[in-house]
Design a protein around this motif. Structure first.
Motif, PDB file in Angstrom:
ATOM      1  N   GLU A   1       0.845  -1.332   0.068  1.00 16.40           N
ATOM      2  CA  GLU A   1       0.041  -0.001  -0.076  1.00 16.40           C
ATOM      3  C   GLU A   1       0.862   1.183  -0.099  1.00 16.40           C
ATOM      4  O   GLU A   1       2.164   1.410   0.708  1.00 16.40           O
ATOM      5  CB  GLU A   1      -0.999   0.177   1.412  1.00 16.40           C
ATOM      6  N   THR A   2       0.476   2.417  -0.529  1.00  8.56           N
ATOM      7  CA  THR A   2       0.916   3.769  -0.684  1.00  8.56           C
ATOM      8  C   THR A   2      -0.072   4.698   0.046  1.00  8.56           C
ATOM      9  O   THR A   2      -1.033   4.691  -0.482  1.00  8.56           O
ATOM     10  CB  THR A   2       1.478   4.159  -1.798  1.00  8.56           C
ATOM     11  N   LEU A   3       0.588   5.731   0.644  1.00  2.80           N
ATOM     12  CA  LEU A   3      -0.178   6.688   1.210  1.00  2.80           C
ATOM     13  C   LEU A   3       0.785   7.827   1.715  1.00  2.80           C
ATOM     14  O   LEU A   3       2.024   7.594   2.031  1.00  2.80           O
ATOM     15  CB  LEU A   3      -1.365   6.382   2.099  1.00  2.80           C
ATOM     16  N   MET A   4       0.314   9.065   2.082  1.00  3.81           N
ATOM     17  CA  MET A   4       0.981   9.892   2.597  1.00  3.81           C
ATOM     18  C   MET A   4      -0.204  10.857   3.508  1.00  3.81           C
ATOM     19  O   MET A   4      -1.094  11.215   3.021  1.00  3.81           O
ATOM     20  CB  MET A   4       1.611  11.169   1.603  1.00  3.81           C
ATOM     21  N   TYR A   5       0.462  11.053   4.564  1.00  3.58           N
ATOM     22  CA  TYR A   5      -0.525  11.616   5.503  1.00  3.58           C
ATOM     23  C   TYR A   5       0.134  12.817   6.226  1.00  3.58           C
ATOM     24  O   TYR A   5       1.349  12.946   6.573  1.00  3.58           O
ATOM     25  CB  TYR A   5      -0.881  10.482   6.666  1.00  3.58           C
ATOM     26  N   CYS A   6      -0.728  13.850   6.666  1.00  9.77           N
ATOM     27  CA  CYS A   6      -0.429  15.003   7.488  1.00  9.77           C
ATOM     28  C   CYS A   6      -1.123  14.830   8.771  1.00  9.77           C
ATOM     29  O   CYS A   6      -2.494  14.694   8.776  1.00  9.77           O
ATOM     30  CB  CYS A   6      -0.873  16.208   7.101  1.00  9.77           C
ATOM     31  N   ILE A   7      -0.549  14.766   9.970  1.00  7.47           N
ATOM     32  CA  ILE A   7      -1.077  14.475  11.302  1.00  7.47           C
ATOM     33  C   ILE A   7      -0.676  15.625  12.278  1.00  7.47           C
ATOM     34  O   ILE A   7       0.332  16.243  12.159  1.00  7.47           O
ATOM     35  CB  ILE A   7      -0.665  13.102  11.748  1.00  7.47           C
ATOM     36  N   ALA A   8      -1.571  15.740  13.373  1.00  8.42           N
ATOM     37  CA  ALA A   8      -1.564  16.982  14.256  1.00  8.42           C
ATOM     38  C   ALA A   8      -1.453  16.239  15.573  1.00  8.42           C
ATOM     39  O   ALA A   8      -2.006  15.310  15.883  1.00  8.42           O
ATOM     40  CB  ALA A   8      -2.418  17.938  14.407  1.00  8.42           C
ATOM     41  N   TYR A   9      -0.686  16.792  16.436  1.00  7.72           N
ATOM     42  CA  TYR A   9      -0.856  16.457  18.040  1.00  7.72           C
ATOM     43  C   TYR A   9      -1.159  17.463  18.609  1.00  7.72           C
ATOM     44  O   TYR A   9      -1.109  18.641  18.503  1.00  7.72           O
ATOM     45  CB  TYR A   9       0.811  16.032  18.107  1.00  7.72           C
ATOM     46  N   GLY A  10      -1.930  17.198  19.907  1.00 11.29           N
ATOM     47  CA  GLY A  10      -2.276  18.165  20.834  1.00 11.29           C
ATOM     48  C   GLY A  10      -1.501  18.981  21.576  1.00 11.29           C
ATOM     49  O   GLY A  10      -1.873  19.828  22.200  1.00 11.29           O
ATOM     50  N   ASN A  11      -0.179  18.802  21.398  1.00  7.84           N
ATOM     51  CA  ASN A  11       0.796  19.766  22.145  1.00  7.84           C
ATOM     52  C   ASN A  11       1.325  20.932  21.055  1.00  7.84           C
ATOM     53  O   ASN A  11       2.371  21.519  21.406  1.00  7.84           O
ATOM     54  CB  ASN A  11       2.273  18.953  22.471  1.00  7.84           C
ATOM     55  N   GLY A  12       0.488  20.992  19.820  1.00  9.54           N
ATOM     56  CA  GLY A  12       0.947  21.978  18.826  1.00  9.54           C
ATOM     57  C   GLY A  12       2.000  21.478  17.697  1.00  9.54           C
ATOM     58  O   GLY A  12       2.533  22.482  17.135  1.00  9.54           O
ATOM     59  N   THR A  13       2.417  20.472  17.507  1.00  8.42           N
ATOM     60  CA  THR A  13       3.271  19.880  16.300  1.00  8.42           C
ATOM     61  C   THR A  13       2.482  19.213  15.636  1.00  8.42           C
ATOM     62  O   THR A  13       1.442  18.743  15.668  1.00  8.42           O
ATOM     63  CB  THR A  13       4.406  19.125  17.201  1.00  8.42           C
ATOM     64  N   TYR A  14       3.124  18.995  14.434  1.00  8.99           N
ATOM     65  CA  TYR A  14       2.643  18.063  13.353  1.00  8.99           C
ATOM     66  C   TYR A  14       3.782  17.176  12.493  1.00  8.99           C
ATOM     67  O   TYR A  14       5.145  17.534  12.850  1.00  8.99           O
ATOM     68  CB  TYR A  14       1.791  18.887  12.168  1.00  8.99           C
ATOM     69  N   SER A  15       3.412  16.359  11.848  1.00  4.44           N
ATOM     70  CA  SER A  15       4.420  15.484  11.052  1.00  4.44           C
ATOM     71  C   SER A  15       3.606  14.905   9.656  1.00  4.44           C
ATOM     72  O   SER A  15       2.586  15.063   9.450  1.00  4.44           O
ATOM     73  CB  SER A  15       4.557  14.079  11.875  1.00  4.44           C
ATOM     74  N   VAL A  16       4.701  14.681   8.739  1.00 12.62           N
ATOM     75  CA  VAL A  16       4.086  14.414   7.344  1.00 12.62           C
ATOM     76  C   VAL A  16       4.929  13.087   7.171  1.00 12.62           C
ATOM     77  O   VAL A  16       6.155  12.868   7.188  1.00 12.62           O
ATOM     78  CB  VAL A  16       4.490  15.377   6.438  1.00 12.62           C
ATOM     79  N   LYS A  17       4.396  12.027   6.723  1.00  7.78           N
ATOM     80  CA  LYS A  17       5.055  10.694   6.453  1.00  7.78           C
ATOM     81  C   LYS A  17       4.445  10.055   5.177  1.00  7.78           C
ATOM     82  O   LYS A  17       3.151  10.401   4.854  1.00  7.78           O
ATOM     83  CB  LYS A  17       4.968   9.758   7.697  1.00  7.78           C
ATOM     84  N   THR A  18       5.204   9.291   4.454  1.00 10.95           N
ATOM     85  CA  THR A  18       4.677   8.301   3.407  1.00 10.95           C
ATOM     86  C   THR A  18       4.723   7.070   3.741  1.00 10.95           C
ATOM     87  O   THR A  18       5.784   6.783   4.489  1.00 10.95           O
ATOM     88  CB  THR A  18       5.123   8.515   2.016  1.00 10.95           C
TER      89      THR A  18
END
Length: 222
Positions: free
Chosen positions: A117-134
């Motif tokens: 499978e392939t996908l790319m996501y943008c995610i947020a955390y409750g401490n005010g940070t975010y990440s992007v991964k494939t």
């Protein structure tokens, strides 16, 4: 002796923290909304947990997600191509863990029920940070690793937060958009290629970490 005692104390604390944050199993779990699918991350989940250890239900026009193991939720009919925007508003209910867990949107989904499978996501955390991964099968590529952004609303004193997370793709360039602000834009060559995405075209859906309680509203493409 004091050093040994300190090491033992730290080990005990880490063990307790890990036990408190192990993947839970949600009562009466499973996907209760027609058309939706889900899959947990392909990793050694404690006790062999599956998507049935989480629960997805309708809550009016919104979705309620009670998450056990981390994973993805989608509908095969939700496909975005060319230039598009996809987004949803996530209300995180009181955090049950001692550290923030993440939620967001994925795009470029292909072969989501396969081992490649392939996908790319943008995610947020409750401490005010975010990440992007494939994801490309078992290969995970981190493009942004928990960077702080003022665009995010941090969790309040009750451990609750509400944020709109999404993607905007224009001219093949995808941007992670948080509360209407593009926090990171990528060249197509950064996200499409071997061991990354096949294309920014594909299925879009919801990405969640483990042990979350969420209400997801306004999930749509434009």
């Amino acid at each position: 002796m004091r050093l040994a005692a300190l090491v033992m104390a730290l080990t005990f604390t880490a063990t307790v923290a890990a036990a408190q944050d192990a993947d839970r199993s949600v009562k009466d779990g499973g996907i209760k909304v027609p058309g939706w699918k889900g899959r947990v991350d392909r990793r050694p989940a404690a006790g062999g947990k599956t998507i049935a250890d989480s629960k997805l239900t309708a809550e009016g026009n919104a979705l309620r997600l009670s998450v056990g193991p981390a994973g993805n939720f989608w509908r095969d009919s939700d496909v975005a191509r060319g230039d598009y925007e996809v987004k949803a508003t996530f209300k995180e209910h009181k955090m049950a863990a001692s550290h923030p867990h993440s939620y967001g949107i994925f795009i470029g989904g292909a072969d989501l029920e396969s081992d490649t499978e392939t996908l790319m996501y943008c995610i947020a955390y409750g401490n005010g940070t975010y990440s992007v991964k494939t994801f490309h099968g078992a290969k995970v590529t981190t493009l942004v690793d928990r960077e702080a952004t003022p665009a995010l609303r941090k969790a309040d004193a009750n451990g609750e937060s509400t944020n709109e997370i999404g993607w905007s793709v224009k001219g093949g360039k995808p941007s992670c958009v948080i509360n209407g602000q593009a926090v990171k834009t990528f060249e197509q060559s950064e996200v499409v290629g071997p061991e990354k995405l096949k294309s920014t075209d594909g299925v879009y859906g919801i990405r969640v970490s483990h042990n979350l309680e969420l209400t997801v509203s306004g999930f749509k493409k434009s």
